[in-house]
Design an enzyme around this catalytic site. Structure first.
Site, mmCIF file in Angstrom:
data_model
loop_
_atom_site.group_PDB
_atom_site.id
_atom_site.type_symbol
_atom_site.label_atom_id
_atom_site.label_comp_id
_atom_site.label_asym_id
_atom_site.label_seq_id
_atom_site.Cartn_x
_atom_site.Cartn_y
_atom_site.Cartn_z
ATOM 1 N N GLY A 17 2.860 8.515 -9.105
ATOM 2 C CA GLY A 17 3.668 8.080 -10.238
ATOM 3 C C GLY A 17 3.804 6.573 -10.229
ATOM 4 C CG HIS A 18 2.846 4.424 -7.473
ATOM 5 N ND1 HIS A 18 1.680 4.005 -6.903
ATOM 6 C CD2 HIS A 18 3.350 5.371 -6.650
ATOM 7 C CE1 HIS A 18 1.493 4.648 -5.774
ATOM 8 N NE2 HIS A 18 2.478 5.504 -5.595
ATOM 9 C CB ALA A 19 -0.628 1.586 -11.761
ATOM 10 N NE ARG A 79 -2.043 5.118 -8.073
ATOM 11 C CZ ARG A 79 -2.728 4.380 -7.194
ATOM 12 N NH1 ARG A 79 -2.658 4.644 -5.931
ATOM 13 N NH2 ARG A 79 -3.398 3.317 -7.596
ATOM 14 C CG PHE A 93 2.409 -1.859 -12.870
ATOM 15 C CD1 PHE A 93 3.109 -2.753 -13.668
ATOM 16 C CD2 PHE A 93 1.118 -2.180 -12.480
ATOM 17 C CE1 PHE A 93 2.528 -3.951 -14.064
ATOM 18 C CE2 PHE A 93 0.540 -3.371 -12.868
ATOM 19 C CZ PHE A 93 1.244 -4.265 -13.662
#
Ligand code: TYD
Length: 140
Positions: free
Chosen positions: A53-55, A100, A125
């Site tokens: 749950g981030h980049a 992802r 992010f």
């Protein structure tokens, strides 16, 4: 300033097959496209867990299922795709600027990640709209 979309690709590692047990290795600068600055692993993962749950702004990673299996949901800001990781010889390279999410963990999964930089929360992010904005995309 807007940036190009990130990307993923599969990485195949060598396997030394042996009746005593198989062996796979990773050598810095040979099988992978960056110097390894960090290794971390996930274990004791509940089967209904959702991770990621981030980049990342700069981080590159390669993700392996050393044991068990899980799903990697990939979003480059334009296109979504899915990869199932279940073979310890096959990693998924994830460039910077890729959102992802991971789920569908099997019992006893061990996930190992090779990373191009040390841990830095400022590189994340964690908000999807911020990720899209960095790419110059609007929320869809
Ligand atoms: P996170 O990267 O969000 O995990 P995942 O993508 O697997 O769901 O990290 C979870 C927590 O662990 C968060 O508080 C940051 C911390 N962490 C570190 O301290 N060092 C690390 O190398 C990593 C990957 C995470």
């Amino acid at each position: 300033m807007t940036q190009s979309n990130g990307f993923v690709r599969e990485i195949q590692l060598p396997q030394i097959h042996d009746p005593r047990g198989d062996l796979t290795f990773v050598e810095g600068g040979i099988q992978i496209p960056f110097q390894i600055a960090r290794v971390y692993y996930l274990y004791n993962v509940p089967v209904d867990s959702e991770r990621g749950g981030h980049a990342h702004r700069e981080l590159e990673q390669i993700v392996f299922a050393l044991s068990g299996s899980f799903r990697m949901k990939i979003d480059d800001g334009t296109t979504k795709s899915e990869y199932w990781l279940r073979d310890p010889r096959k990693g998924l390279y994830i460039s910077k600027l890729v959102w992802r999410e991971m789920d569908a963990f099997s019992q006893g999964t061990v996930c190992m990640v090779l990373a191009s930089h040390r841990y830095n929360e400022a590189d994340y992010f964690r908000n999807y709209d911020d990720f899209l904005s960095a790419l110059g995309n609007e929320t869809k």
